[in-house]
Design an enzyme around this catalytic site. Structure first.
Site, PDB file in Angstrom:
ATOM      1  N   SER A   8       0.808  -1.207   0.000  1.00 41.28           N
ATOM      2  CA  SER A   8       0.000   0.000   0.000  1.00 41.28           C
ATOM      3  C   SER A   8       0.848   1.266   0.000  1.00 41.28           C
ATOM      4  O   SER A   8       1.974   1.308   0.497  1.00 41.28           O
ATOM      5  CB  SER A   8      -0.932   0.010   1.215  1.00 41.28           C
ATOM      6  OG  SER A   8      -0.182   0.016   2.414  1.00 41.28           O
ATOM      7  N   GLN A 172      -1.795  -6.629   7.958  1.00 43.92           N
ATOM      8  CA  GLN A 172      -3.167  -6.181   8.231  1.00 43.92           C
ATOM      9  C   GLN A 172      -4.220  -6.874   7.382  1.00 43.92           C
ATOM     10  O   GLN A 172      -5.394  -6.912   7.761  1.00 43.92           O
ATOM     11  CB  GLN A 172      -3.287  -4.666   8.020  1.00 43.92           C
ATOM     12  CG  GLN A 172      -2.399  -3.832   8.924  1.00 43.92           C
ATOM     13  CD  GLN A 172      -1.172  -3.345   8.187  1.00 43.92           C
ATOM     14  OE1 GLN A 172      -0.588  -4.095   7.415  1.00 43.92           O
ATOM     15  NE2 GLN A 172      -0.763  -2.114   8.434  1.00 43.92           N
ATOM     16  N   LEU A 224       8.213  -8.941  17.985  1.00 45.23           N
ATOM     17  CA  LEU A 224       7.612  -9.054  19.312  1.00 45.23           C
ATOM     18  C   LEU A 224       7.612  -7.728  20.067  1.00 45.23           C
ATOM     19  O   LEU A 224       7.604  -7.703  21.287  1.00 45.23           O
ATOM     20  CB  LEU A 224       8.365 -10.121  20.134  1.00 45.23           C
ATOM     21  CG  LEU A 224       8.511 -11.496  19.488  1.00 45.23           C
ATOM     22  CD1 LEU A 224       9.469 -12.359  20.298  1.00 45.23           C
ATOM     23  CD2 LEU A 224       7.161 -12.172  19.340  1.00 45.23           C
ATOM     24  N   GLY A 225       7.665  -6.624  19.345  1.00 46.52           N
ATOM     25  CA  GLY A 225       7.683  -5.325  19.997  1.00 46.52           C
ATOM     26  C   GLY A 225       8.933  -5.147  20.849  1.00 46.52           C
ATOM     27  O   GLY A 225      10.053  -5.398  20.403  1.00 46.52           O
ATOM     28  N   GLY A 228      11.665  -7.877  21.075  1.00 52.86           N
ATOM     29  CA  GLY A 228      12.587  -8.201  19.998  1.00 52.86           C
ATOM     30  C   GLY A 228      11.957  -8.954  18.847  1.00 52.86           C
ATOM     31  O   GLY A 228      10.801  -8.728  18.490  1.00 52.86           O
ATOM     32  N   ASP A 257       7.465  -1.758   9.763  1.00 56.63           N
ATOM     33  CA  ASP A 257       7.919  -1.536   8.385  1.00 56.63           C
ATOM     34  C   ASP A 257       9.406  -1.212   8.364  1.00 56.63           C
ATOM     35  O   ASP A 257      10.146  -1.664   7.483  1.00 56.63           O
ATOM     36  CB  ASP A 257       7.135  -0.390   7.752  1.00 56.63           C
ATOM     37  CG  ASP A 257       5.652  -0.680   7.643  1.00 56.63           C
ATOM     38  OD1 ASP A 257       5.278  -1.863   7.606  1.00 56.63           O
ATOM     39  OD2 ASP A 257       4.859   0.282   7.606  1.00 56.63           O
TER      40      ASP A 257
END
Length: 327
Positions: A8, A172, A224-225, A228, A257
């Site tokens: 996108s 998404q 995993l935010g 890591g 991203d």
């Protein structure tokens, strides 16, 4: 290594709610939710997963080919991307529709509620990746990111038919895919990207177990935010890569991203997957510390300092030659 990034192209409208979403939800009324959150800040930025990843690759000197659909309002965005090293010659520009819109509200716990309007993205299914490859020259990898589902399926099938390795990143769009579609997008991918929630959703959508999925892809990368990244391959123990820490989170939008851009840039520079993931984590943290997905400044010295502080000087020395020429 020429990388085509399909996905996108959008404009991000990012708002901040000075409270917690969870405190506004009533357990017994979740089937009748009607809520309005008064935001105290609005930022409008360029975005879209395809454009975000291509932007990061461009800053890292990779000359990525962006493949996606934009609207009649794309001219300024096009100039911006080209100025930052992105080849937009394969972008389809609609004659009637506007570029897609991503509207996202973030609360003080970094939870997010978002809506995405497709707009011109619906025309991405008309892009012929085979013709694009003929025009752009040999492609070493095609990342299939969140886009019009028909376009994602078409690009995946074309890349496999042409023998071009695929990095599958349905993200998404997983929620919109049926079983056959989800299977087609990931089966045979050299690289598979998900976050932790998407990993669970992917097994539900495909009907395949984690073990079965690992047998159908090369490497499965799960972000995993703050915990890591996990690199998983069939027949070997998973490899955990710690995140690069920060105490200055400004906005989580676009961090995933940025990780993908750093990781793919590392692979393109012939780094092993572990080292490529470290570069991806460093770039993701850089984006976390800025508002907007393409508003960050990229300095090789900053990335190397982050890598050295988190993974050691030897890791930074390994990456350093691959960042030559970056400011």
């Amino acid at each position: 290594m020429r990388i085509a990034v399909t996905g996108s192209i959008a404009t991000d409208h990012l708002m901040v709610f000075p409270g917690r979403f969870a405190e506004q939800l009533i357990k017994d009324q979740l089937e009748k939710v009607s809520l309005s959150f008064l935001a105290d800040r609005l930022e409008v930025h360029r975005g879209g997963v395809g454009a975000n990843i291509a932007f990061g690759l461009g800053l890292l000197g990779l000359d990525p080919l962006l493949v996606g659909a934009a609207g009649v309002d794309f001219a300024e965005y096009d100039t911006w991307l080209r100025a930052h090293g992105v080849d937009t010659s394969a972008v389809h520009v609609s004659e009637t529709l506007h570029t897609a819109r991503f509207v996202c509200t973030t609360d003080e716990d970094q939870n997010q509620i978002a809506t995405f309007y497709a707009g011109a993205m619906a025309e991405a299914q008309h892009i012929d990746l085979a013709r694009t490859a003929e025009t752009a020259g040999p492609l070493a990898l095609v990342l299939v990111g969140a886009d019009d589902p028909a376009a994602m399926l078409r690009h995946t099938a074309t890349a496999h038919r042409l023998g071009i390795p695929v990095a599958a990143d349905p993200s998404q769009q997983l929620a919109r895919l049926d079983r056959d579609q989800a299977r087609q997008l990931v089966d045979g991918a050299t690289w598979l990207f998900t976050n932790a929630y998407e990993a669970a959703l992917l097994t539900e959508r495909t009907g395949w177990s984690e073990e079965n999925l690992l047998g159908r892809v090369g490497t499965w990368i799960t972000t995993l935010g703050a915990d890591g990244v996990l690199l998983a391959r069939s027949g070997t123990p998973p490899q955990h890569i710690p995140a690069v820490p920060t105490e200055q989170i400004a906005d989580p939008t676009g961090a995933g991203d940025a990780f993908r851009a750093g990781f793919l840039a590392g692979l393109a520079r012939q780094l092993p997957a572990e080292q490529a993931a470290r570069l991806g984590c460093a770039l993701a943290t850089t984006v976390l510390e800025s508002v907007g997905t393409q508003e960050y400044k990229l300095l090789a010295s900053d990335l190397l300092a982050r890598i050295a502080a988190t993974y050691g000087d030897a890791a930074a020395r390994t990456v350093q030659p691959r960042l030559a020429g970056r400011a």
